[in-house]
Each structure stands twice: as C-alpha cells, then as structure tokens.
Design an enzyme around this catalytic site. Structure first.
Site: not given
Ligand SMILES: [Zn+2]
Length: 1015
Positions: A390-391, A425, A428
């Site tokens: 998750m970024e 990530e 992002h």
C-alpha cells in the site's frame, strides 16, 4: 495498493506458474502453479478461457499474545462511551456491515441509529463543506486492543449550512464541538451527533448555521477497537524466535477505511493536510507519513510523538504504525531518507529492498522531473497484510513476502516480485498521491499507471531482470476477465464501498497498464513521457478525471508531427507503406475513449489477398460462437511485420473494416508486434498455417513475445469457434524446440488448464494421456535443466517451474532425484541448504507421505524466510490426504498457527488439488459470512477465493451448485448479491467451460491418439 499477492492471478502463466505470476505478485515463487493444481499468483480474479489456476503466497509468523501488557491506556480526556450505547452501536454495526455494500443512495428517508431523521440521503458527501487541515491525536492500547482519539478538522463552507456530514465507521463518538470565530473571540459550541451506519456517515448538527467563507474547527472525541481484519486501524502479531508473541498496530485505509480510525471526509477529492500525534508505550516505536518532530512525556509510561505536517493529500493515504520494528536507512542523491522497517528477527532481510527503493526513487525523481516532496520514505513489512502493498505517502506498507529478501533462501521470482512491488508503490507517490483520481470510478489512473511504471522503471534500474519480457502477460491476464460479458469499462461508475473495492481488479490494473503501453508505443516513448510529465505538473496536489489525462497527452505532438490549430497533431510525413498515415490526425482523447469507456477488446481478423490485406474489427466476447454485435468500435493502433520485412509498420484502424496494400506479396504476416497492443488477431484462410509452419521451421524469426502471443491468440480463437482445437494444439508442438521462458509458460498456461478440467470430471484416460503428452513435449527442455541456481532470473524461474512440473507429473528421473535431496535435507534436520530453484520440486515430492509432510510443517513453523514458507505451504497443499488438506483449511482460517492472511492462498491451492477441491468449495460455502467479514465483500481477495474454488468446474451439476449457493448466501444477507461481479464471472466461466468441453473434449482425445505416434 497492490493486490496481487492477495490472490490469484494467472496469466502469464495462467496457470500461473509463472513468471508473471511472480512478477505480478511479488510472489516468492510463481511456480507452483502447476502442480496438480496449478497456481498462479496475483491479485485478481481470473476466469479464463480455461480456468487458470492460481496461487498466492505469503505468510508470516503466527501468534497472538499480547505484547506490552504494561501499556496502560490513559484516557486523559475522554471517557469511553457507556456500555449500553456501545452494545447498541455494536449491534447496529453488525447488522449493517453485511448489508451496507449494496445500499444505494436513494434509500428513502434515512433514519439515524437513534431513530431520528438523518439529514443527508446520499452515500457521497455533500460538496459544500470542505476540510482543509486535520489535527489527529490517536492513543492505541496494544493490551486492551482499543484506541481513542480526537480529530480536529478545519473546515470552510461554500454555502450556509447547519449540518456537517462526515464519515465514521465503527467508532464511538463521545463528544463533538464546533469552534468558531477569530483567535481573540473563539467560541465553542456542542454539536449533536446523528449516526447513519448504512452509509458509514455521521451528521453534526450546529445550533446556528455555519456561514460561507470563514474557517471553523470541528472537534470530535471518539474511541474504537483495533480491527481484527486487515483494514482500518488493525492488530497484527508475530512471534519472536524465542517464541514470545508480540502485538503491533498498523493501518490500511484504501479505499474507504480511514473512517474506521478517525471521523473524516473520506473521499479522495477532499484533500487536506494532516498533523498527527500518536500516544504510545515508551518501549514502542511510532511511525507515520512524516518524520517525527518531537516526542513528549504526557504521563508516566506514556509518550506522545508529534509528526511533521503533511502535504495536501487524500485521507486514504494517511498511515501510522505502532510496533517494536527495527529499521535500516540510506539517503538518496537528493537527500531523501529511505528506511525499511521490519520485525527485529527479519531486519537482516531488508537490504535488497532498501537499495532498490533508493535506486527507484532516484529514477522517478529524474523521470517525472518532479522532486519527491517529502523528506523521507519508509517501507514497512507488516506481519499481517491482506494485499501485496500500500502506497501511503511517505510510509508504504507491504506484506513481508513483498519486501523482505533473504540472500540465502529467497527465489529469483521473489527478487523480481519485490523489485516490482517497491517500484509500484513508489510510482504511486506521484501517480495517486501527488495527482489523485477524483473518484474511484477512475481508479485506473492510479493503478494502471503504477502497474505500467513498474515496467518502465525496472527495465532501466534493474535491466538484468528483463521485466519487459513479462509485460504482455499483464494484457493476457486482463483479457481473461475482459472477454466476459460481466466485465466493465476501465472507467466505470461506482458508489458504495463494495463496488469501490471491486474496482481493484485486472481491468483497472492490467488493462489500464496495457492501454497506456499501447499509447506509448503509438506516440513514441519520448512523446508519451512529455505528456505524463505535463499531466503530473499541471495537477500536482489536485484530483483528475480520465479526460484530464488525455487532454495533457493531446497537447504533446510526436517529433515528426505538427500541431494543428485545433490542438490535434497532424503527421505530415510518415514512412508507413500505406497512405493511411498521411494527414492523419492524432486525436488521443477520441482514440483512448474507445479503450476506457467501452468494456472488452477487439478481435482483428486479417485476410490476405495478394498484396491486399483486409482488416476487420469486432468485439471479442466469450460465451457464444457467434460474435455478438455490441456496436463497439475501437481506434486500434495496429502494428505488423511480414516475411519480407522486420520493420514494424503501423496503421490506425478506426473503422469496422479497411484494406492495406503491401508493396509486395508475403508468405506470412504477424500483427500486434511484441504484443504491444490490447487486441487479439485471427488470420483467415491459411494465415495460421503459415505462422504455424514458421514456428516449426524457424521460430526465432519472430520474437519470443510474438511467439507467446500467437499461442495465446490461437486458444482464444478456439473458445469462440474461429480456430479448431486441433490447429491450436498443432501450433504448440513447436514448443519441443522452444527454450525461452515466456512462450513455454504461455504454452503451459494454455495446456495445463485443459487437464485441470479433466481432473474434476471422470475422464482419467484422456487426462493421463494429456499429461503424458505434455511431458513428452517438454522432456528435452526438462532434461537440459541443471539442479543448480545458475543463470539469469528468467532461466532460474523457468528451471524452477519445469522441475516442479516434471516432479508433480511424476517424471521418474525428476522424482528420484528430488526424493534423494529430500532425504538428505530431512536427515540434516533442514540445515542442509538446497538449491533454491529446485526446492519447490523437492518439497512437493517430500510432502507426499505423512512423515515428510509433518517434517515440512515443523519447518514451516520456524522458518523466517518468506520464500521457504511459501514453498512449504505450496508443498503441504499438494498432499493427497484429505484430512491433512482439511486441517490446513481449518488452521489457516483460525489463524493461530498458520496466519489468516495465508488462508486465501491455501484455499485456492487446495481448490486446484484433485483430491482437495471438493473440500475447498465446501469450506467456502460453509464459512462465507465469516470470510466476508474478514476480507470484505467486493475485495479482490474474496473474488479470488470464489473464482479459485469454482473456475475449473465444467458440469451442469456444479454450475447449479454454484447458483444455488449464490442464491442461498445472498438471500441470507437479504441482498441481491448475485450482482457481485466475481459471482457473474464464475458463472460465465463455468458455462464457458461446459461449452468448451462439450465441443473439444472428443477432438482432444483423437488428437492425442495421433500425437502418441508422433512425439
Ligand atoms: Zn497500486
């Protein structure tokens, strides 16, 4: 977010075995797939022409125990809400949590949880209250697994209003006030609070209306429980090497779970800055998006960490972690401090990701010409994690297997996967964080770009990984679901959280990346880059829609093109062999709208008559043999090479049919060079025979990607009756001479699902013959494999998969060697180091008897290596003992000795096992409600589990079972759950399998008899 690891994927190996899988998922080992069940890795559902297997990996250490019992919660200001209130709230939450996903905004006269009318009737927040800044204070107690906090939000109103609607989910709000006035005349007034759990909203009612213009501050005190799932502010645990269980708390907010940690305006367009304070036990460490500014003692045994103010950003990117992690750090050339955090026992596995992150961050700063705006970037490996990564801005979080690399034990595919995940990530941080989609309907602007940038960046920073070879596999993955009627356009309207979660699929990620790659190939890499840099600069700290991207692109013209007055680019000179490029306008927006606003993809049919090449486009759709007329038309940037020229020629097909004129007649023509376009091609008349002949006699005349794409396209055409199964199988015979990874994997991806279907039917005779054929086809290549770790990443991944296939298919030279290695390894109590590339084959053979299986499980419990645990997990799931398989399902579901994050992968692996699949399917049905609570309705994980347990069914009886179950479990929720896309996909897939088997099984039987004599 990177879903991949969470589930199944396929492609590129559809079977997943492969390379792709590995890539996509960051999976320790792609391989596996084949096994008796095959697998794949990935993160999205994959319904295939033939079901493709898949697998997932990961793992972590299990445990639960409390660490930090002395961490007393000190409620300095706020008492917990009283018990009856809590209880009633809990009941409401439970009642609502299972139903809220399907509620739409048009519910009549909503009632708040206390029965009063709720003043807002839309699942989207009103636009006239705008948050500017949040001051968050969070105090988590890792002993009681609770937290409480205060949220102060600075807001302004664009029109007078007496109500403030915010998001809040499963939080108990004890007090809310409104501060108004200038500094010297501040007043605070209490706000009444109404809750509407169905929309996860609260309404704060002010005694006097807020005026348009001035600043106000909303102050909310609240409490909650650390989530037992994988989202919101949730609990994670791990066991130290000494056996002590420790607890940590981490966050996962995307897409709609920030509201589970603090009341907020939880939509991506409500960007604001955040000042975060975390209270913690002195022996813990807190990290967040920004660096620590100071740490103060607020009570005995209680510290408060103050983090620097963030840049303006969306709520889903906020993150904080309270743990006992250790870290390693390095600086980039531009002075950004990069750190990797992990549990203390694994911090020695952080170096590879740290170096990769520094290199990649430097690459992106240079490529985007925009400095990374924060002073630091932390990468944290969380022991319990649902997706791959998750970024969160400045604090990216990962599944341990997606970040930690053990030099001694991690596989080649693990290295590839970690590199790609970190690259994703970090991409992002610009695509998603700096420039964010306005709403989740355009999630692909985040995810398609991040997926695409993985390949752009890693091909430059880590050329030895040869990631470009794997790209086309993304497109095949996407086509698997995009070929069904249940697919959706890249840009699709969504409203509620379950619909939003469903957007995290192969269409947003893989198709998004593929159409961007196609556009880059069309515009040129340089033009494309200038367009995206312009887009990022123009929309920094803002939100965008689809058309903003195309408008940015449209204003950049290729170097050989001039810009016209209306903003279009016009090519005045072009070397193409046809006149079609001349005066061609490049209208990027119109062209790309055909790819993002229509679902599916085109089938291009080629008919060569002398020098004339007739082109026809139609919508490729599975489910019937007559192509349905959807009226869709695409602007297809065609590319081709011929037997007379390996120069790539281009032609933009904008009409249903067209004709190209070649300078001279050719023996063969191959379209979609390198598989850079998102379309498949059918060659009429003797077109396929010519290409099949080329592969047999001189396959290296065309690239390995072109070879792999021919294999893929041929079988796609079988599904819609355009090509006979015999011709497609004939085409694969050239694989006897193939040595490159991608065509071999693609061949396996097409062939393995066929016998997987037969394994689930009473067809053992043909199934056995088919498996023998596959071994004969690849025997020379298998025999050539050394039992070492030598060679490039691709060579190593190929070796790992081929040996696994050989051993699982009981090829005796392989089995005997693997048995020998397993005996030695076991005799050394697991201390002997096996070559990494052969370990999976050795474990899979060793797991076939009870003693070996038990020994492997004991090593699983103590291993600190993600790759090793994944390999063992895979091997355990190949057992032919139903009791052991059931035990794995039960234990991973329970989560005490095998982590629950492993459950989806284990379920799917067992769903591929000829002995285990009935158990997996039964388990899914019987535990559906609990699974949905844990993994969330609409999530890619749920979709993968549904597809992974059912997509190899091919009988009416099984189809009826699925339909009955669908009816049953959704009826029990009083909802029309059959609207869930994965359910539609699974039904379409089984129907396709039924049709496919009825049409092709007998032909395969006869074809195999003939082949027996020939190879
Ligand atoms: Zn992502």
């Amino acid at each position: 977010m990177l879903c991949q690891p969470c589930s199944i994927h396929s492609q590129s190996g559809s079977l997943n075995m492969g390379p792709e899988a590995a890539v996509a998922l960051a999976r320790p080992d792609p391989g596996l797939a084949l096994l008796s069940f095959s697998t794949s890795v990935g993160d999205k559902p994959r319904p295939p022409s033939l079901p493709r297997p898949s697998s997932t990996f990961t793992f972590g250490c299990g445990g639960e125990a409390v660490w930090g019992a002395g961490n007393l919660m000190v409620p300095l200001k706020q008492p917990m809400a009283n018990m009856p209130f809590l209880l009633s709230l809990l009941l409401t939450v439970l009642a609502v949590s299972s139903t809220s996903w399907c509620q739409s905004s048009d519910t009549a006269s909503p009632k708040a949880s206390n029965g009063a009318p709720f003043p807002w009737n839309n699942i989207r927040l009103p636009e006239h209250i705008i948050p500017l800044h949040y001051d968050l204070m969070i105090h988590a107690n890792l002993s009681t697994l609770t937290f409480w906090g205060t949220t102060e939000v600075e807001i302004t109103a664009s029109q007078p209003s007496s109500t403030i609607i915010m998001h809040s989910h499963q939080l108990q709000i004890s007090k809310a006030t409104l501060r108004r006035g200038a500094e010297d005349r501040l007043s605070e007034e209490p706000l009444s609070v109404l809750e509407y759990p169905a929309h996860e909203q609260v309404a704060l009612l002010a005694p006097q209306p807020l005026l348009a213009g001035p600043l106000y501050t909303v102050i909310i005190s609240y409490a909650g429980n650390l989530s037992e799932s994988f989202h919101g502010f949730y609990k994670s645990t791990y066991r130290t090497q000494e056996g002590e269980m420790r607890i940590l708390a981490s966050t996962q907010f995307e897409p709609t779970a920030a509201r589970m940690a603090f009341p907020c305006f939880d939509e991506p367009a409500f960007k604001a800055s955040f000042s975060i304070k975390i209270r913690r036990d002195p022996r813990h460490l807190a990290i967040s998006n920004m660096p620590l500014v100071k740490s103060v003692n607020v009570a005995k045994g209680l510290k408060e960490d103050h983090f620097d103010v963030t840049v303006k950003m969306s709520t889903y990117l906020v993150a904080f972690i309270i743990s006992d992690f250790k870290s390693v750090s390095k600086m980039t050339k531009s002075g950004v401090k990069v750190s990797v955090y992990a549990v203390p026992d694994k911090i020695n596995q952080a170096d590879y990701a740290l170096d990769a992150a520094v290199t990649l961050l430097e690459f992106y700063e240079d490529y985007f010409s925009i400095p990374y705006p924060l002073p630091k970037q932390d990468l944290a490996a969380i022991p319990d994690f649902q997706s791959g990564a998750m970024e969160n801005w400045g604090l990216t979080t990962y599944r341990e297997s997606s970040l930690l690399y053990d030099k001694e034990k991690s596989s080649a595919s693990s290295k590839l996967g970690i590199t790609m995940t970190v690259s994703h990530e970090l991409a992002h941080q610009w695509f998603g964080n700096l420039v964010t989609m306005e709403w989740w309907n355009d999630l692909w602007l985040n995810e398609g770009f991040a997926k695409f940038m993985e390949f752009v960046s890693v091909s430059v920073t880590h050329p030895e990984l040869k990631v470009e070879e794997h790209f086309f596999g993304k497109c095949f993955d996407a086509m698997e679901i995009d070929a069904f009627n249940s697919s959706h356009p890249v840009s699709t309207p969504v409203e509620n959280p379950a619909q939003i979660r469903e957007m995290f699929d192969d269409v947003s990620y893989e198709k998004g990346a593929c159409i961007l790659n196609m556009l880059r190939d069309y515009l040129s890499a340089d033009t494309f880059k200038r367009g995206i840099v312009q887009y990022l600069q123009k929309y920094s700290y803002k939100n965008t829609k689809n058309e903003d991207l195309w408008n940015s692109m449209a204003h950049i013209c290729p170097t050989d093109v001039t810009q016209t007055m209306d903003g279009f680019c016009s090519r005045s000179h072009h070397s193409a062999p046809t006149s079609h490029w001349l005066q061609e306008s490049i209208d990027v927006k119109t062209m790309m709208n055909t790819w993002t606003l229509q679902k599916g993809f085109p089938l291009i049919t080629i008919t060569v008559r002398g020098r004339n090449v007739h082109l026809k486009q139609e919508h490729y759709m599975k489910g019937s043999e007559s192509i349905s007329e959807t009226g869709y038309l695409w602007h297809v940037p065609l590319t081709f090479i011929t037997s007379r020229s390996d120069t790539v020629e281009r032609f933009l097909l904008k009409t249903k049919t067209d004709v190209l004129i070649l300078p001279e007649a050719v023996e063969w023509i191959k379209f979609n060079v390198g598989m850079n376009g998102y379309y498949i091609v059918h060659y009429e008349d003797n077109g396929w025979d010519s290409l099949s002949g080329l592969l047999k006699t001189a396959h290296t005349t065309i690239s390995s990607n072109d070879r792999a794409s021919l294999i893929n396209n041929a079988f796609q055409l079988v599904s819609i009756g355009k090509l006979s199964i015999e011709k497609a199988l004939d085409l694969t015979l050239y694989l006897k001479n193939e040595t490159e990874i991608m065509p071999v994997f693609q061949g396996l991806n097409e062939l393995i699902p066929m016998y997987k279907l037969m394994e689930k039917r009473d067809m053992s005779e043909v199934e056995t013959q088919f498996k023998a054929f596959l071994l004969r086809l690849l025997k020379d290549l298998i025999d050539k494999q050394t039992w070492t770790d030598e060679g490039s990443v691709s060579e190593r991944m190929l070796r790992s998969q081929l040996l696994l296939l050989a051993c699982v298919r009981k090829y005796q030279p392989c089995v005997q060697r693997a048995e020998g290695y397993f005996r030695e390894w076991k005799a050394s109590n697991g201390n002997m180091s096996l070559h990494i590339d052969v370990t999976m084959a050795v474990f899979a053979v060793g797991a076939q008897n009870t003693e070996g299986w038990d020994f492997l499980y004991s090593k699983y419990q103590s291993s600190l290596s993600s790759t090793e645990k994944s390999q063992i997990e895979f091997a355990l799931c190949t057992s032919q003992d139903p009791e052991k398989l059931q035990w794995l399902l039960d234990q991973s579901f329970k989560g005490e000795i095998i982590k629950t994050q492993e459950f989806p992968h284990i379920l799917i692996l067992i769903g591929r096992n000829p002995v285990g699949y009935p158990l997996a399917w039964k388990f899914l049905r019987e535990n559906w409600n609990k699974l949905v609570q844990k993994f969330e309705l609409g999530s890619p994980t749920i979709a993968h589990m549904v597809m992974g347990t059912t997509d190899q069914f091919s009988t009416r009886a099984r189809l009826e079972e699925v339909k009955e179950h669908v009816k049953g479990f959704f009826m029990s929720l009083k909802e029309n759950g059959s609207q869930l896309r994965c359910v539609q996909q699974t039904i379409e897939t089984i129907e396709e399998n039924i049709r496919w088997m009825a049409k092709n099984f007998e032909k395969i039987r006869l074809w195999l008899q003939k082949q027996k004599l020939e190879i």
